[in-house]
Design a protein around this motif. Structure first.
Motif, PDB file in Angstrom:
ATOM      1  N   LYS A 151     -35.823   4.931  19.318  1.00 36.48           N
ATOM      2  CA  LYS A 151     -35.524   4.791  17.895  1.00 36.48           C
ATOM      3  C   LYS A 151     -36.671   4.104  17.175  1.00 36.48           C
ATOM      4  CE  LYS A 151     -32.171   2.894  14.648  1.00 36.48           C
ATOM      5  NZ  LYS A 151     -30.947   2.083  14.481  1.00 36.48           N
ATOM      6  N   VAL A 152     -37.158   4.744  16.127  1.00 34.25           N
ATOM      7  CA  VAL A 152     -38.204   4.162  15.286  1.00 34.25           C
ATOM      8  C   VAL A 152     -37.532   3.467  14.112  1.00 34.25           C
ATOM      9  CG1 VAL A 152     -40.209   4.637  13.845  1.00 34.25           C
ATOM     10  CG2 VAL A 152     -39.829   5.960  15.939  1.00 34.25           C
ATOM     11  N   PRO A 153     -37.748   2.169  13.937  1.00 32.73           N
ATOM     12  CA  PRO A 153     -37.071   1.450  12.850  1.00 32.73           C
ATOM     13  C   PRO A 153     -37.420   2.030  11.480  1.00 32.73           C
ATOM     14  CG  PRO A 153     -38.129  -0.083  14.368  1.00 32.73           C
ATOM     15  CD  PRO A 153     -38.623   1.283  14.730  1.00 32.73           C
ATOM     16  N   THR A 154     -36.449   2.092  10.618  1.00 34.45           N
ATOM     17  CA  THR A 154     -36.700   2.524   9.249  1.00 34.45           C
ATOM     18  C   THR A 154     -37.405   1.408   8.497  1.00 34.45           C
ATOM     19  OG1 THR A 154     -34.610   1.636   8.407  1.00 34.45           O
ATOM     20  CG2 THR A 154     -34.571   3.889   9.289  1.00 34.45           C
ATOM     21  N   ARG A 155     -37.884   1.727   7.315  1.00 34.98           N
ATOM     22  CA  ARG A 155     -38.544   0.716   6.477  1.00 34.98           C
ATOM     23  C   ARG A 155     -37.580  -0.425   6.166  1.00 34.98           C
ATOM     24  NH1 ARG A 155     -42.083   2.493   1.243  1.00 34.98           N
ATOM     25  NH2 ARG A 155     -42.542   0.450   0.352  1.00 34.98           N
ATOM     26  N   GLU A 156     -36.336  -0.061   5.834  1.00 34.12           N
ATOM     27  CA  GLU A 156     -35.338  -1.077   5.503  1.00 34.12           C
ATOM     28  C   GLU A 156     -35.048  -1.975   6.702  1.00 34.12           C
ATOM     29  OE1 GLU A 156     -35.081   2.117   4.822  1.00 34.12           O
ATOM     30  OE2 GLU A 156     -35.368   2.027   2.633  1.00 34.12           O
ATOM     31  N   GLU A 157     -35.013  -1.388   7.892  1.00 39.10           N
ATOM     32  CA  GLU A 157     -34.756  -2.180   9.098  1.00 39.10           C
ATOM     33  C   GLU A 157     -35.912  -3.128   9.397  1.00 39.10           C
ATOM     34  OE1 GLU A 157     -31.858   0.882  11.616  1.00 39.10           O
ATOM     35  OE2 GLU A 157     -34.046   1.030  11.795  1.00 39.10           O
ATOM     36  N   ARG A 158     -37.130  -2.677   9.153  1.00 42.56           N
ATOM     37  CA  ARG A 158     -38.294  -3.548   9.362  1.00 42.56           C
ATOM     38  C   ARG A 158     -38.258  -4.739   8.398  1.00 42.56           C
ATOM     39  NH1 ARG A 158     -42.352  -1.109  12.471  1.00 42.56           N
ATOM     40  NH2 ARG A 158     -42.098   1.135  12.788  1.00 42.56           N
ATOM     41  N   ILE A 159     -37.899  -4.462   7.152  1.00 43.22           N
ATOM     42  CA  ILE A 159     -37.824  -5.538   6.148  1.00 43.22           C
ATOM     43  C   ILE A 159     -36.740  -6.535   6.540  1.00 43.22           C
ATOM     44  CG2 ILE A 159     -37.309  -6.067   3.732  1.00 43.22           C
ATOM     45  CD1 ILE A 159     -38.339  -3.186   3.098  1.00 43.22           C
ATOM     46  N   ALA A 160     -35.562  -6.019   6.917  1.00 46.90           N
ATOM     47  CA  ALA A 160     -34.452  -6.893   7.309  1.00 46.90           C
ATOM     48  C   ALA A 160     -34.827  -7.750   8.513  1.00 46.90           C
ATOM     49  CB  ALA A 160     -33.209  -6.062   7.610  1.00 46.90           C
ATOM     50  N   ALA A 161     -35.541  -7.149   9.477  1.00 45.56           N
ATOM     51  CA  ALA A 161     -35.949  -7.890  10.668  1.00 45.56           C
ATOM     52  C   ALA A 161     -36.932  -8.993  10.309  1.00 45.56           C
ATOM     53  CB  ALA A 161     -36.574  -6.938  11.684  1.00 45.56           C
ATOM     54  N   CYS A 162     -37.843  -8.707   9.371  1.00 46.04           N
ATOM     55  CA  CYS A 162     -38.815  -9.719   8.943  1.00 46.04           C
ATOM     56  C   CYS A 162     -38.118 -10.861   8.221  1.00 46.04           C
ATOM     57  CB  CYS A 162     -39.869  -9.088   8.039  1.00 46.04           C
ATOM     58  SG  CYS A 162     -41.186 -10.238   7.569  1.00 46.04           S
ATOM     59  N   VAL A 163     -37.174 -10.538   7.330  1.00 43.80           N
ATOM     60  CA  VAL A 163     -36.430 -11.586   6.616  1.00 43.80           C
ATOM     61  C   VAL A 163     -35.683 -12.469   7.604  1.00 43.80           C
ATOM     62  CG1 VAL A 163     -34.544 -12.045   5.004  1.00 43.80           C
ATOM     63  CG2 VAL A 163     -36.216 -10.262   4.485  1.00 43.80           C
ATOM     64  N   GLN A 164     -35.056 -11.851   8.584  1.00 46.40           N
ATOM     65  CA  GLN A 164     -34.320 -12.638   9.581  1.00 46.40           C
ATOM     66  C   GLN A 164     -35.269 -13.540  10.368  1.00 46.40           C
ATOM     67  OE1 GLN A 164     -31.982 -10.332  12.317  1.00 46.40           O
ATOM     68  NE2 GLN A 164     -31.121 -12.117  13.346  1.00 46.40           N
ATOM     69  N   ALA A 165     -36.434 -12.995  10.757  1.00 49.45           N
ATOM     70  CA  ALA A 165     -37.401 -13.794  11.506  1.00 49.45           C
ATOM     71  C   ALA A 165     -37.931 -14.957  10.665  1.00 49.45           C
ATOM     72  CB  ALA A 165     -38.562 -12.913  11.969  1.00 49.45           C
ATOM     73  N   LEU A 166     -38.227 -14.692   9.392  1.00 48.56           N
ATOM     74  CA  LEU A 166     -38.758 -15.744   8.522  1.00 48.56           C
ATOM     75  C   LEU A 166     -37.721 -16.841   8.287  1.00 48.56           C
ATOM     76  CD1 LEU A 166     -40.681 -13.720   5.768  1.00 48.56           C
ATOM     77  CD2 LEU A 166     -41.629 -14.924   7.731  1.00 48.56           C
ATOM     78  N   THR A 167     -36.495 -16.432   8.032  1.00 54.28           N
ATOM     79  CA  THR A 167     -35.455 -17.431   7.737  1.00 54.28           C
ATOM     80  C   THR A 167     -35.081 -18.249   8.964  1.00 54.28           C
ATOM     81  OG1 THR A 167     -33.758 -15.716   8.050  1.00 54.28           O
ATOM     82  CG2 THR A 167     -34.492 -16.148   5.807  1.00 54.28           C
ATOM     83  N   ASN A 168     -35.477 -17.773  10.143  1.00 56.39           N
ATOM     84  CA  ASN A 168     -35.248 -18.562  11.363  1.00 56.39           C
ATOM     85  C   ASN A 168     -36.384 -19.538  11.654  1.00 56.39           C
ATOM     86  OD1 ASN A 168     -32.758 -17.424  11.974  1.00 56.39           O
ATOM     87  ND2 ASN A 168     -33.633 -15.775  13.197  1.00 56.39           N
ATOM     88  N   GLU A 169     -37.470 -19.427  10.872  1.00 58.45           N
ATOM     89  CA  GLU A 169     -38.583 -20.366  11.041  1.00 58.45           C
ATOM     90  C   GLU A 169     -38.116 -21.767  10.640  1.00 58.45           C
ATOM     91  OE1 GLU A 169     -41.569 -19.980  12.215  1.00 58.45           O
ATOM     92  OE2 GLU A 169     -41.854 -17.797  12.287  1.00 58.45           O
ATOM     93  N   PRO A 170     -38.487 -22.802  11.419  1.00 57.43           N
ATOM     94  CA  PRO A 170     -38.016 -24.162  11.125  1.00 57.43           C
ATOM     95  C   PRO A 170     -38.390 -24.655   9.729  1.00 57.43           C
ATOM     96  CG  PRO A 170     -39.008 -24.064  13.306  1.00 57.43           C
ATOM     97  CD  PRO A 170     -39.293 -22.751  12.652  1.00 57.43           C
ATOM     98  N   ASP A 171     -39.555 -24.223   9.229  1.00 54.43           N
ATOM     99  CA  ASP A 171     -39.990 -24.730   7.925  1.00 54.43           C
ATOM    100  C   ASP A 171     -39.856 -23.688   6.811  1.00 54.43           C
ATOM    101  OD1 ASP A 171     -42.007 -23.033   8.758  1.00 54.43           O
ATOM    102  OD2 ASP A 171     -43.605 -24.249   7.861  1.00 54.43           O
TER     103      ASP A 171
END
Length: 242
Positions: free
Chosen positions: A19-39
């Protein structure tokens, strides 16, 4: 719908579907990764309480004032902004007076702008330059907004502040990808937006809009991430009528 890519397994059991992630899935994954950053920039408890009170509808000025003064940066920002609106010749020193003058919606916009400034203004040189560009844009659009009765200056300021939010986030949290984007953008045939699409598979504006919605900002602020195409000019518009 997500695309499916056919490939072969390494152990030779035939083709597999990847499965190749869609553009929307890539954006959602980035937001989740960023919001999990401690700072990752998050609203302080006091500011979040202020925003919740404002979102809740009518809130007594006294109650809202009591919440605001617990946050020193927000208090200074509100007083500074209220005095910039004040033409009486007498300095405003009361938060209650400032809230009445600005209105609760403006309080929300100022609190959000303060969050972004506090987080990025003292970072590494490249990120700091982006933050200063945001501040310059915010101040310019606010100065323009005060000349139009139907435009809210503090909302305009916030829109200017978040105009390059996605780029700031990538520059700070994903410096390697950002370096690759800047390198690609050195090609005169590529824009920064095209370079970001090539490296990230989404644009800075896509990420900025997604984070703004994650923070629960108004739709009008999220929509300002979208560049407005210039209006078409008729071919004969520059001809003088006879």
């Amino acid at each position: 719908m997500a695309m499916l890519k056919t490939g072969r397994r390494n152990f030779g059991n035939g083709p597999s579907l990847v499965k190749v992630p869609t553009r929307e899935e890539r954006i959602a994954a980035c937001v989740q990764a960023l919001t999990n950053e401690p700072d990752f920039p998050a609203f302080s408890q006091h500011v979040q309480t202020v925003l919740t009170a404002v979102e809740g509808g009518e809130v007594p000025v006294r109650e809202l004032t009591g919440l605001i003064i617990r946050d020193y940066s927000l208090t200074l920002s509100l007083l500074r902004r209220a005095n910039s609106h004040n033409f009486s010749g007498r300095q405003i020193l009361s938060i209650a007076h400032a809230v009445v003058m600005l209105g609760t919606e403006a309080v929300r916009h100022i609190a959000t702008s303060q969050l972004i400034f506090d987080h990025f203004h003292n970072k590494a040189a490249g990120v700091r330059e982006l933050m200063m560009l945001s501040m310059l844009s915010a101040n310019h659009v606010r100065e323009i907004a005060v000349r139009f009765p139907d435009v809210k200056p503090e909302e305009a300021f916030l829109c200017g502040m978040v105009r390059n939010l996605g780029e700031m986030l990538i520059a700070y949290y994903r410096p390697r990808e950002y370096a690759k984007i800047l390198k690609l953008a050195e090609d005169p045939n590529r824009t920064l937006s095209n370079a970001s699409l090539e490296i990230l598979q989404y644009s800075f504006e896509d990420l900025g809009e997604a984070v703004i919605r994650f923070w629960g900002m108004p739709d009008r602020v999220a929509q300002c991430q979208r560049a407005t195409p210039p209006a078409r000019t008729p071919a004969n518009s520059d001809r003088k009528s006879v």
